[in-house]
Every structure is written in C-alpha cells, then in structure tokens.
Design a protein around this motif. Structure first.
Motif, PDB file in Angstrom:
ATOM      1  N   GLN A  74      39.561  42.224  55.615  1.00 14.87           N
ATOM      2  CA  GLN A  74      38.909  42.769  54.413  1.00 14.87           C
ATOM      3  C   GLN A  74      39.376  42.027  53.157  1.00 14.87           C
ATOM      4  N   ASP A  75      40.636  41.680  53.115  1.00 14.98           N
ATOM      5  CA  ASP A  75      41.143  40.905  51.971  1.00 14.98           C
ATOM      6  C   ASP A  75      40.430  39.554  51.890  1.00 14.98           C
ATOM      7  N   ALA A  76      40.223  38.943  53.065  1.00  9.21           N
ATOM      8  CA  ALA A  76      39.543  37.646  53.089  1.00  9.21           C
ATOM      9  C   ALA A  76      38.104  37.801  52.599  1.00  9.21           C
ATOM     10  N   MET A  77      37.449  38.895  52.987  1.00  6.71           N
ATOM     11  CA  MET A  77      36.076  39.112  52.529  1.00  6.71           C
ATOM     12  C   MET A  77      36.055  39.363  51.021  1.00  6.71           C
ATOM     13  N   ASP A  78      37.067  40.055  50.517  1.00  4.11           N
ATOM     14  CA  ASP A  78      37.158  40.269  49.063  1.00  4.11           C
ATOM     15  C   ASP A  78      37.348  38.938  48.346  1.00  4.11           C
TER      16      ASP A  78
ATOM     17  N   GLY B 278      42.808  28.858  44.477  1.00  8.14           N
ATOM     18  CA  GLY B 278      43.570  29.663  43.526  1.00  8.14           C
ATOM     19  C   GLY B 278      43.515  31.167  43.745  1.00  8.14           C
ATOM     20  N   THR B 279      42.805  31.613  44.779  1.00  5.58           N
ATOM     21  CA  THR B 279      42.671  33.065  44.927  1.00  5.58           C
ATOM     22  C   THR B 279      43.984  33.706  45.362  1.00  5.58           C
ATOM     23  N   ALA B 280      44.085  34.994  45.065  1.00  5.67           N
ATOM     24  CA  ALA B 280      45.301  35.733  45.448  1.00  5.67           C
ATOM     25  C   ALA B 280      45.470  35.694  46.966  1.00  5.67           C
TER      26      ALA B 280
ATOM     27  N   LEU C  93      46.857  32.291  48.001  1.00 12.05           N
ATOM     28  CA  LEU C  93      48.258  32.134  47.623  1.00 12.05           C
ATOM     29  C   LEU C  93      49.168  32.950  48.539  1.00 12.05           C
ATOM     30  N   GLU C  94      48.667  34.092  48.969  1.00 14.45           N
ATOM     31  CA  GLU C  94      49.489  34.944  49.833  1.00 14.45           C
ATOM     32  C   GLU C  94      49.570  34.386  51.259  1.00 14.45           C
ATOM     33  N   HIS C  95      48.465  33.757  51.720  1.00 14.07           N
ATOM     34  CA  HIS C  95      48.382  33.428  53.145  1.00 14.07           C
ATOM     35  C   HIS C  95      48.501  31.951  53.489  1.00 14.07           C
ATOM     36  N   PHE C  96      48.458  31.051  52.486  1.00 11.66           N
ATOM     37  CA  PHE C  96      48.269  29.647  52.848  1.00 11.66           C
ATOM     38  C   PHE C  96      49.393  29.077  53.707  1.00 11.66           C
TER      39      PHE C  96
END
Lengths: 510, 510
Positions: B415-419, B432-434, B437-440
């Motif tokens: 769901q975060d990825a879809m957001d 640059g998305t949150a 940055l959290e998952h890369f």
C-alpha cells in the motif's frame, strides 16, 4: 546495402558445401509441455490487478497526443486535459477483444510460428549501438554487422525471428536507417521480423516494404512483424509511440505493450508496486490498440530490471527480475493474453561468468513463467548497449537446452528403461544395452560450444573460454552462410523503394 | 597442520580491523517462502515410486558385506547370496522412521541450522584433487589451500557448513589425510562440518575428534556433521560405505544416501528411468540406516548428471539435470524426507560463461525443487576435479541472490508503494519519494562482484572479468581473516589426537 557478397569470401566453400548437404532447418515453435510456475496465490494476483485498475481510474494515464485523446473521449473515457481515466469495466472489455493466440507469418512459410498459449518463440536482441565483434573488440555497430546478425539469426534453428535493429547501423543517417534495417532483415533471413517505431513515417515505410514482400493485401490483415511500443513510466504514453501503434494496429500487426521499467527509478522501490504500475501501463495501452482496431493481436508484457540504487545503473539477471517475471506471467494468464518477456538481457559487459549466471536466471524464469514471445534471446550485453557475436552464438546453443527443458519428461520409453535395469542388474553397466543403443543419441542435451571434455583435451585444444568458443562458432557460421531464396522481382522492388526513399529523406534530423 | 599463522601476513591488518568493527556474521538457515515447482503430476510420481519398489522386490540390491546381510536377514528381508530383496511394506516402514527435520549443531551455537521442511542450507564443495588458485593456475590442492577454503567458508555469511574435504591436501599421505582435514574444518571455521567415509577407522577418528570439540556424550545423540555414502550404481552398496554408515548412524549423525549417477552409463539413457533407479538405491540405503539406529536423521537425495554419450564425460548444468532434480524433490516430499541435492556443480574447466549458465541452471532447480541440503554450493569446477578460489567467491555472492529469490515477494509495503505512485503521478520520478528513501537500501539484490557499472567505469577499473573480480575478492577475504575462538584446551587436545594418530598410522596404504 553493405556487403551482399560478404559470404563469398575465401574459405567459405567447404562450409557452403556442408550447408547444401544439410539444408537450413528451423525448429518449430516451442510448445511447452511443463507446468508454469505460480509464484503467488491467485488472491495476491487479484490484489495486484485491483490496484492496477484502481490506479487507472483514480490517477489515470497521460496520453500526450490530441488524436488519441479524441479517440478516448469518443469511446466514453473520462478525459481531463491529457489525463485519461478509464474505468475497469471499459478497460477489461477492450482488453478482452485481444486474441489469446495468433499466427506470425514468415516470408518462408516454413518459418511461420504461433504466438500465445503454450507456444514460445525466441527472438534476438534489439537496439544495440555497439557490437562486441569477432575479435572481441567493442566498437559501434555497422550495417555489415547488422547483416551478419541477420544471417546468424537465419541460420540459428532455435530463433524464430530476425528481430530488426539487432545492432544500429551507425554509419547510416538516422532518417534513412530504418530502410536498411528492414531491407537487411527481409533479405538475409526469411523469418518473421520486427518493425521500427521511431516515427509515423518510418512505420509507414516498414509497412510498405512488408507489402512489397508479402503483398499489400496480405499485410493489411495478417501479422508478419511485431513492434515494440514502450510506455514512459510512470503512466505516460507519448505521441511517437501512439503514432506507431496506429500504423501497425490498423494493419493488424501486433504490438508489444511492455513498459520499460527501471525499478526503483521509474517505479517505486518495491517489486510488487512496480508490477502493479507496469500492469496498469500495459493494460491501458492494450485497451487503446483495440480502439484503433478491435480484435487486433497484441502482446502484453514487461521489461523490468532493477537499478543499482547507488549509481542508477540498470541491472540484469537479478532475483527480483525473475520474481517480477513470474507475476507478470500470472497476470497474462489471468487476462488470457499472449505475452512478451526477455530471455538473456544481462548487465555484464562481456560474455563471462556473470553473463552466464544472469542469462540463465532470466531465461529460466521466462520459460517457467510461460512467456510466449521471448525477446532478447540472443546477443545482449551491457544492459542492451552492445550485441556480442559470441554471446549471440552461446545464447542460441542454450536455447536448444531450453527446448529440452520445456519439452518436459517423456514416459514413452519408461518401461523399456526399467527393462534395461533388469537386463543389466546390480553392478552392471548400461552402455551396451539395447535401450541405450536405441536412445543414446537423443536422450540428453548434447551441446557443442559448452565443453565437457577432460581437462587435458580442453588444454590441448587451447584452453579456450566459452566466450572464445562462441566467437569461433560465429566465424564458422558466417563462412557457411548462403542467402535464402527471394523472388528477384521482389528483391529489385525492395531495392528500388530504398533508393527512392533515400533520395526523399534528409540526412539530418530536422 | 600447515600455516596456522598464514592470516597474519603483511597487509592483513586493515582487513582485520574492518572485521573487528563488523563481527563475523552468518545468515540464518534460509527458510523458503515460495512454492516448490511440481514438474510431474502426482500420478507420475507415484508411478516412478511403484517401479522403484518393484525393482527392490524383484531385482533386489547387492549388499557386499556379511554384517549387513546378517542385519537384513535378522530384520526379515529375503536375502539370496549378497542380493537383498526388500518388500515395499518393510521398506516404507523403515524409511518412515526417519525424521522429516533435524537440527545440525555447530561448535558455535550461532551457526547451528535446521535441515528439512522449508529450510535450505548451503554447503561448499567436496573432494577436489585440484585447485584453480589465486593466480588462476591449476595445480594439486594442498593443506594450505584447504585451510584457506575453510577460512572462506567461515567468512561467507551465505554458507552453513565448512564441508570437510573441499580440496584434497595432496601432500599428506592418504592414511593420515582425514586427521588434517577434520582438524582444519574444526579449527578455521565454527560451522557444522562433514565427515570422511573412506574407511571404518577413519570414520571412528572423525567421531573422536568431534567428541573432543563437542563432548563425547553430545555427539552420541546430536547431529554435528553430515557424511556422504554413495551407492555404486546400479544397485550395489559396498562394505566401505556400509562401515561408514554404521559408525555415523549409530552416533545419530546424518548420512546422505545419494547415489552418484552418471546417467546413460551407470543408469539407462532415460531421465525417468535414472530417477526410478536412483530412488530405489536411496530408499534401500535409507532403510538400512534405520536397522542401525531407528529414528536416526538421514538425507534422501541424488547426484545425477548426464554423460556425454560420445566421450563418457560427465556434464553439469544440463536441462536433464534440472528435470531430474525436480522429480527427486517431488519424491522427497512424498516420503516426507529431508533431502540433499547439489547447487553449482558445473562441467566447465574455468569460471567462465559456461560455468555461469550451468551454475544458475542447477541452483535454480535446487531452490525450486525445495532441496534442504544444497551441497557443492561453492567452488566446484571441472565436474568436481577442481575447486576454484574465484568460483568459490562468485558462488557465495550468487547465494545472496538466492536468499532474496527464495524469500518470495513481500506485500507488507504494497500500500505504501501504491501511495508512492499516487504521490509521483504520471511522468514523475521516484528517487525522492519517502517510500524510496525508506526502502532503497534493501528493496533489491545489490551484489558487489557482479558489475553493473557503466562500460566506461568498468574499463577504467581494468576491464576485469567476473572471474578476475572473484579472485580479487578471495584475496581480500583471506587477508582479513581472523581465527574463530576455540577453547585452548580443546585446540590442544585436537592437536594431541592428530599427533598420536599420525604416529600410529602408516604413510602408505597397505
């Protein structure tokens, strides 16, 4: 057209004689006789589908082309500016018009293949500006290289297409390049081929050239070439691609609608998020083709690689590339669509161990995910920047292995094999049994570039790497090449068309 | 024992400092979270099973050992001469006593692993007389090489065992070799290890050495090492293997009962015929272990390669090797047995493209077929005749990829990825998305020996092949090595045992 007589060089005579003794063969379409691998449970596939259609309803997709926007409006989609919102009922109704299988015709009917269902076809790579040549040097591709790759594609029994731009003929001005690319594909091989999509005019030239070879009437309705239209991820279809779609789909020529996704950059850093996005992009493109010509054959699919999050460089045979392929296959089956993936698209700069690991990672997933049109199945190096002669040949040999693999295990001689064990008994050996004598030639995959000889023999033969043996094989094949038959009138009309269009087109892009 | 202080060479200081900063880690047992691949329908698997048990009833299996024949007779089998006929009820009752999962203890409890069920462990190769060394030269293995490979096995987080005879220490007389092999495995690494099976006396020495490290009481009942017992295909278990079985199984130490089949030579020229035969050979061996000690943990499995029917040479990563592996996995699940296969057992002489193609072919099948003990997962070249330093390191890196692959796709951030897609919208970019940055850092497999840098950077760094980068990595690892902790008393008692047995044993085989 460069070097039409290249194959008449000294030393080729013996090769040609061997060729005459064994006429050019091609393997029929690979019909897979093994189960597909279902990585995710059906509910998870459905969840991805639902997120994709919701995205097209809520976020929508850009169509940067007035004509396409008018088409969508007329069809009843919700168009706001260049943003098209398609509801799921309309989307799936349009996608549902696409046939699940189609015939792709070759100018030699023996090379005609089926695409879809349990059929898989292997297609060489596309688009390399560089080649890694017969002396292992990296340099720009030329028309002669392209001719060579079309010759090799023709000679490889495992390949079902000549592709088109295997490498770019860099010495030819861009506005005229497509003419020579298509002439080369149609002349040096008699297999199905691929289109050019860089402008409407060029796509029209491709269709005219196909018409000269197959007959204008034939190519109005019968697939003879496949073309690639890439979405600009995320969620943009631009005018160039839409122009190409209109030219080809109106002639019933199949398109591949496979977003070129650099996962982590043009998609989120989530394998499943990337799949949901690419699925949405492909579906809305496929739906649009059915507004151009309902019932036209199309290919669903993907080209998804992860990017190195430190440098942004695309990667090749990673575990995520395989995982995403499995899920795209599951979605394709859900939609009952023929689909495209890629086979051997590695990141390695050379045909080394990395290239081998990557290649098998991807092709293994392509076969197990039940892909129908397995592109980039020969030649690919450097994330597509180079086509290697050696890689081309070693890939083709691997394809023979995939035929064996995907053909499954046969039980037809099982009782005979069990009788052979009874005959031999404990501590016996099998080499002299009737079963072995009957089956040994075809029982197992027997490659010739791969080397399984003892170390001493391999050393005595020069301690060659697999890459070196691949180059040797390419040289031998090119020396043995003979042009496939083409009606002289057709060859002349193709040449005349190229000459005429060369005069009409500028040397420089305007 | 050669070169205990080898790691203290000049240049190692920086490496050791880095190591102290990041203490030696090991990945936990891989717990597969993906479906297994079921190549054959259940009825076909049942058919193979039925032919195997019929073969053991009708043809029987040779046990070339009086003691074993007496054991079988006492248990009620039909013994005629050295031929043992076991009926299917008795066979399956014995096989049914084997636990489907067991714990394999390491001398460092952090390296203890589970074998069976959804667990997979990776184990380095075994038995190479030659090495391909750090300068890419092929030569006989030495004790220093073996020490080095045990060091590398210890340092590789992806490996769950130190194996034992990764390469043969050829300079040591055969009757004394096992002492140095086991001392090296137990000293330079703290992971589970493997036994030696070449005679009863040597197996007893191995158990005594294990007892010195783990405690005699502990190794009477708790698995700390795994040993290989090969059937002589077709259908012969010989005295040496049966002796080793008795020593280890009586201590509850697991054996691998995996016939070493050269398909087409020691089996019929039929993949399914070969599987049925190997299955029979494994089952009757497993049954015998349960007559030694009921309930002892054992590993079902196979080592099956096809042979080049022209030269008799064994092949590696062929399609048939993969197909047979899938079927053996299905049989293992039918019998609810933990099972062994091999991961990277290639035929290529060097770490080149062929080695890469072959390696991935086999490991892909090993993972998808749900194997539990994946042997030969590092170092293997030349059908097992050589262990390569570079191959060892490149294989280990690939194993990290297989962790990702077999870990499956995670929906937890879907769901975060879809957001993130909604946030970015059409034509945006994700870097640059949150979410990015959290998952890369953890989203995708990020290898370091595989090279995905641009061509220009790769050239500037010396245009190295994957093989060369693997050697560099091996050199760097060995320079950074530090000996794992071992109680000084234990180290001394091990050394004293080796000294004592060295005096007792002859230098020449009698």
């Amino acid at each position: 057209m460069a070097d039409q007589t290249h194959h008449r060089r000294a030393g080729g005579r013996d090769g040609r004689r061997a060729l005459r003794a064994a006429p050019m063969i091609s393997l029929p379409t690979l019909v897979r006789d093994i189960p597909t691998y279902e990585l995710l449970p059906a509910e998870a596939v459905e969840l991805i589908h639902l997120e994709s259609v919701k995205m097209l309803e809520e976020v929508g997709c850009e169509f940067r082309d007035e004509q396409a926007l008018a088409t969508w409006k007329a069809a009843g989609a919700d168009v706001k500016g260049s943003r098209v919102h398609v509801d799921r009922a309309m989307l799936m109704e349009l996608v549902g018009k696409i046939p699940s299988e189609f015939t792709l015709h070759a100018r030699n009917p023996e090379r005609t293949v089926k695409v879809g269902g349990k059929n898989s076809v292997f297609v060489p790579m596309y688009g390399a500006p560089y080649v890694r040549d017969l002396e292992d040097k990296r340099r720009y591709g030329s028309l002669q290289d392209l001719n060579n790759f079309h010759k090799l594609a023709y000679m490889a029994p495992q390949l079902h297409s000549s592709s088109s731009i295997i490498c770019e003929p860099m010495e030819i001005p861009v506005p005229k390049r497509h003419l020579h690319i298509i002439q080369s594909a149609l002349t040096y091989s008699d297999k199905p081929f691929m289109g050019v999509v860089t402008s409407k005019e060029r796509a029209e030239d491709v269709m005219k050239m196909a018409g000269l070879v197959f007959g204008d009437d034939f190519v109005k309705d019968n697939p003879v070439l496949v073309s690639i239209t890439n979405c600009n991820s995320p969620l943009v279809w631009d005018q160039t691609m839409l122009d190409a779609m209109r030219v080809y789909a109106s002639h019933n020529q199949p398109l591949i609608l496979a977003p070129f996704a650099l996962c982590g950059a043009s998609t989120s850093a989530s394998a499943i998020g990337a799949v949901a996005q690419v699925n949405a992009e492909a579906l809305v493109g496929l739906a649009f083709t059915q507004l151009i010509r309902a019932g036209s054959p199309q290919l669903y699919g993907q080209f998804m690689v992860t990017v190195d999050m430190k440098t942004g460089a695309p990667m090749g045979g990673t575990p995520e590339a395989a995982q995403m392929m499995f899920v795209m296959g599951q979605l394709a089956r859900k939609y009952k669509l023929p689909w495209r993936t890629s086979g051997f698209h590695v990141g390695s700069k050379i045909n080394d161990a990395q290239a081998g690991y990557e290649s098998n990672m991807l092709m293994h997933a392509a076969i197990l995910s039940g892909a129908n049109y397995i592109w980039h199945s020969a030649g690919w190096l450097e994330a597509g920047l180079a086509c290697g002669y050696s890689k081309f040949m070693t890939d083709c040999e691997q394809l023979s292995g995939w035929y064996k693999y995907a053909g499954g295990l046969k039980f037809d001689d099982f009782q005979d094999a069990m009788d052979a064990i009874r005959e031999v008994g404990p501590a016996g050996h099998f080499l002299g049994t009737a079963h072995t004598l009957e089956h040994f030639e075809k029982a197992f995959f027997m490659p010739s570039i791969m080397d399984f000889n003892p170390y001493e023999q391999w050393s005595a033969e020069g301690s060659k790497t697999h890459d070196e043996r691949g180059r040797d094989k390419a040289k031998a094949a090119l020396a043995a090449y003979e042009l496939p038959k083409m009606d002289e009138g057709i060859a002349q009309s193709l040449a005349a068309f190229v000459t005429k269009r060369e005069r009409e087109l500028p040397n420089l892009l305007s």
